[in-house]
Each structure stands twice: as structure tokens, then as C-alpha cells.
Write a protein that holds these residues in place. Structure first.
Motif, PDB file in Angstrom:
ATOM      1  N   PRO A 182     -52.703  85.660  22.919  1.00  0.00           N
ATOM      2  CA  PRO A 182     -53.505  84.858  23.829  1.00  0.00           C
ATOM      3  C   PRO A 182     -53.449  85.419  25.244  1.00  0.00           C
ATOM      4  O   PRO A 182     -52.420  85.944  25.681  1.00  0.00           O
ATOM      5  CB  PRO A 182     -52.843  83.470  23.753  1.00  0.00           C
ATOM      6  N   ALA A 183     -54.551  85.326  25.957  1.00  0.00           N
ATOM      7  CA  ALA A 183     -54.602  85.853  27.323  1.00  0.00           C
ATOM      8  C   ALA A 183     -53.678  85.075  28.229  1.00  0.00           C
ATOM      9  O   ALA A 183     -53.596  83.852  28.176  1.00  0.00           O
ATOM     10  CB  ALA A 183     -56.033  85.791  27.850  1.00  0.00           C
ATOM     11  N   SER A 184     -52.936  85.782  29.090  1.00  0.00           N
ATOM     12  CA  SER A 184     -52.056  85.119  30.045  1.00  0.00           C
ATOM     13  C   SER A 184     -52.797  84.754  31.314  1.00  0.00           C
ATOM     14  O   SER A 184     -52.297  84.009  32.147  1.00  0.00           O
ATOM     15  CB  SER A 184     -50.872  86.040  30.389  1.00  0.00           C
ATOM     16  N   GLU A 217     -51.813  78.198  19.372  1.00  0.00           N
ATOM     17  CA  GLU A 217     -52.208  77.411  18.203  1.00  0.00           C
ATOM     18  C   GLU A 217     -52.385  75.927  18.532  1.00  0.00           C
ATOM     19  O   GLU A 217     -53.287  75.268  18.002  1.00  0.00           O
ATOM     20  CB  GLU A 217     -51.193  77.597  17.077  1.00  0.00           C
ATOM     21  N   ARG A 218     -51.525  75.398  19.382  1.00  0.00           N
ATOM     22  CA  ARG A 218     -51.662  73.979  19.745  1.00  0.00           C
ATOM     23  C   ARG A 218     -52.985  73.745  20.456  1.00  0.00           C
ATOM     24  O   ARG A 218     -53.699  72.777  20.171  1.00  0.00           O
ATOM     25  CB  ARG A 218     -50.486  73.559  20.642  1.00  0.00           C
ATOM     26  N   LEU A 232     -59.368  80.532   9.258  1.00  0.00           N
ATOM     27  CA  LEU A 232     -58.765  79.832   8.128  1.00  0.00           C
ATOM     28  C   LEU A 232     -58.094  78.533   8.573  1.00  0.00           C
ATOM     29  O   LEU A 232     -58.136  77.516   7.875  1.00  0.00           O
ATOM     30  CB  LEU A 232     -57.742  80.722   7.433  1.00  0.00           C
ATOM     31  N   ARG A 233     -57.436  78.570   9.747  1.00  0.00           N
ATOM     32  CA  ARG A 233     -56.819  77.345  10.280  1.00  0.00           C
ATOM     33  C   ARG A 233     -57.871  76.278  10.544  1.00  0.00           C
ATOM     34  O   ARG A 233     -57.678  75.094  10.258  1.00  0.00           O
ATOM     35  CB  ARG A 233     -56.049  77.642  11.573  1.00  0.00           C
ATOM     36  N   VAL A 234     -58.995  76.694  11.109  1.00  0.00           N
ATOM     37  CA  VAL A 234     -60.086  75.749  11.365  1.00  0.00           C
ATOM     38  C   VAL A 234     -60.624  75.207  10.040  1.00  0.00           C
ATOM     39  O   VAL A 234     -60.853  73.997   9.892  1.00  0.00           O
ATOM     40  CB  VAL A 234     -61.217  76.435  12.162  1.00  0.00           C
TER      41      VAL A 234
END
Length: 350
Positions: free
Chosen positions: A64-66, A189-190, A221-223
């Protein structure tokens, strides 16, 4: 009768396939290229190149981008010139696929839509579309999005709303269709789960698109799992709601052909006049609004480029029974064979 998402509480998704529409995607893609050329024409080319290189490095990272990707007006211009044609092509193909199942929304809400690539795609696909709202936290991106649609080829796109908003604090606006494209990679993810939950709360149909990479597919896949768990009905690409049948090391992804303008080639340092944008996606409709066609009427999804041989076509497909494997359509199949010769990677099997 065409099923409209705005009537989802009483309508049902028809089991029959709708006849293909005349695609307006090439017209809109050409108009977008013209708008981009006009919008970034005043930006210093060296600054644009440096910003593009930074974006390329970011997109190659799986973390994820910081910091925000679009950190300045130059970064916004670089993103639009570098990424919008490809994003538009991918979204056009995905939305065209769900339109083939009867989806024809009157309103659209785009979470994290930035400069509006998904809005351009939706306007080219959905004939009933009356309103488009793009939400993003980067005002420079929204400002460029407003500029790009000034001479858009349709009134609904020309009057699209580009509104500043942050994830977790979206305005209380709802729409027939909610899109989330190329956004989840910027979140942990949250945050991803929360954004998808917001999309489900505000839309009757939800479409999520991510890069066609293993990590992009993992996010999709999570979605998919969340949608199924909430009782939503899948519209694609899966012809079933079972576990993904692909073996470890493989992933479900598709491609859309993008015609590069001279400016696009120069910015990317490319020689070819085209590129193929790889993407993964999932789409679903809210409970009570639709049901899948009977199993015998569903078509398998083509997972790879078809192998066209003399007298037959060989496909790798995902089937309605939840399995994946090889299908062959021979010349003896007559009309089905003729349609199979025209089928492409990502299409439904004739």
C-alpha cells in the motif's frame, strides 16, 4: 424488457442474453485521447516524464502507498496521460460484460474515481445512464476530471459531478451502480474491507476492478468472498459462486487492447501503437434484486487466449459447475463454431 438496476427491488435478472449493442467505446476512447492531449499540453514535458517514472515505480510495488499517489498537479497530469486510456479500456470491457446480462443503471457512483476513467467507460456503455458522481480526496484530480469532460461526447458525462470526499466519510449518496477501480492497492486490508462495505451500502450493483496481477487478483477474491457472504449475486466474471477452481500459482485475469496516441507512446517510451491492459474484476447485485439464470443457461468464461486450429477452437474456461478446464468447439457445431472463432479471452463461451 431491459432490466434496470434502479428497479432492482422488484426486477429480476433475465436468464436470456441480450443482443450485443453497437459499441461506443472507440468513439469515447478517441474523445478521451483528444481531451487528454488538450489538458496536459501545457505541462512541462520533463516534469511530466519524471512524474510518470515515479508513478511507474509505485504501480510496480505491491505494498500500500505510504503517501498519496497524486501528490501534485503534475502527478495528476502524468497519471491521466499515462493511466487513463488503459483504465478506460479495462472498465469499458468490464461494464460491457455486465451490460450483456441486462444491467443498465440510471445512476453511477465512482469511489476514488480521480480523473474519471470509469465515468467515461460507463457513459459509453449504459444507454439509460442519467447521472454520474465521482468521489475522490485529491482536488487536483477532480479538477482535471471536470476539465476533461467539458467537450465529452454525451450530456450525462459532460454534467458529471466531481466531488471531494474521503474514504470512511463518503457523502450519503446512493446510486444504481457503484464502481471501485484501481483503488484497493492504495489501502491496507482493513481499509479495503471498509471501502467495499461502503460500496455495498450505497449501490444496488457493485463493480470492482484491480490490476491483473497475482496481488490484484487476491484483492478481487477478498471482495468476491465478501459479496457472496452478504448474499449478493455475482454478475461476473465467475459463472458460479463456488471457490475459485484455479490452481495455486495461477490467477484469473483478462486483457483490453489500448490504442496509443503519439503522446502516449512518447510518455511511456514505447514504440508499439497499442498495449494490452491486464485486469481482474468482480461484479455483483444486491440481494433480492436479481437471481442467476438457471445453471443450464449459464456460459463458461474464457480464461486464456483461444487456440484456433483447423476445424476446431480450443478454450481454457471456468465452468458454471465450479470447475476449470479445456473445452473444444469443432466445425461440426455449425453456428456455435462460427461464433467460437470470434470469441476472445474474457468472453463467455458461445
Amino acid at each position: 424488457m431491459v432490466w434496470h438496476a434502479s428497479r432492482v427491488s422488484v426486477g429480476r435478472l433475465p436468464s436470456r442474453r441480450y443482443p450485443p449493442r453497437v459499441s461506443r467505446t472507440p468513439e469515447y476512447a478517441a474523445a478521451l485521447r483528444t481531451a487528454l492531449r488538450r489538458a496536459v499540453g501545457g505541462v512541462d514535458e520533463r516534469e511530466l516524464t519524471r512524474a510518470t517514472e515515479a508513478l511507474v515505480a509505485r504501480y510496480r510495488s505491491v505494498a500500500p502507498a505510504s503517501a498519496p499517489i497524486l501528490a501534485s498537479r503534475v502527478h495528476v497530469a502524468a497519471y491521466a496521460a499515462y493511466r487513463m486510456p488503459a483504465t478506460h479500456a479495462a472498465l469499458s470491457r468490464v461494464l460491457g460484460a455486465v451490460a450483456a446480462h441486462g444491467l443498465d443503471p440510471r445512476s453511477m457512483l465512482d469511489f476514488g474515481g480521480g480523473t474519471g476513467a470509469a465515468a467515461w467507460a460507463a457513459a459509453s456503455v449504459f444507454e439509460a445512464l442519467e447521472s454520474v458522481t465521482v468521489l475522490d480526496q485529491v482536488e487536483d484530480a477532480l479538477a482535471l476530471g471536470r476539465e476533461l469532460v467539458i467537450d465529452a461526447p454525451s450530456p450525462v458525462l459532460a454534467r458529471a459531478r466531481f466531488q471531494r470526499a474521503r474514504a470512511g466519510a463518503w457523502p450519503e449518496v446512493r446510486a444504481d451502480l457503484v464502481t471501485v477501480s484501481y483503488v484497493l492497492s492504495e489501502l491496507d486490508e482493513r481499509q479495503q474491507d471498509a471501502l467495499v462495505a461502503d460500496a455495498m451500502q450505497r449501490g444496488q450493483a457493485v463493480v470492482v476492478v484491480e490490476p491483473g496481477t497475482p496481488d490484484g487478483y487476491t484483492r478481487v477474491l477478498r471482495v468476491r468472498t465478501a459479496l457472496i457472504a452478504a448474499g449478493w449475486t455475482l454478475l461476473g466474471p465467475c459463472p458460479h459462486a463456488a471457490d475459485c477452481p484455479l490452481t495455486k500459482g495461477d490467477w484469473c485475469h483478462f486483457a483490453a487492447r489500448v490504442n496509443r496516441s503519439a503522446e502516449h507512446r512518447r510518455l511511456k517510451g514505447a514504440e508499439l501503437s497499442y498495449e494490452d491492459e491486464k485486469f481482474s474484476w468482480v461484479a455483483a447485485v444486491a440481494p433480492g434484486g436479481a437471481e442467476l439464470p438457471a445453471a443450464e443457461t449459464l456460459s463458461a468464461r474464457i480464461l486464456r487466449h483461444p487456440l484456433k486450429r483447423r476445424g476446431f477452437v480450443e478454450f481454457q474456461v471456468c465452468r458454471p459447475d465450479g470447475s476449470a478446464g479445456r473445452e473444444v468447439v469443432s466445425k461440426k457445431a455449425g453456428e456455435r463454431y462460427r461464433r467460437a472463432r470470434d470469441a476472445e479471452w474474457g468472453d463467455e463461451l458461445p
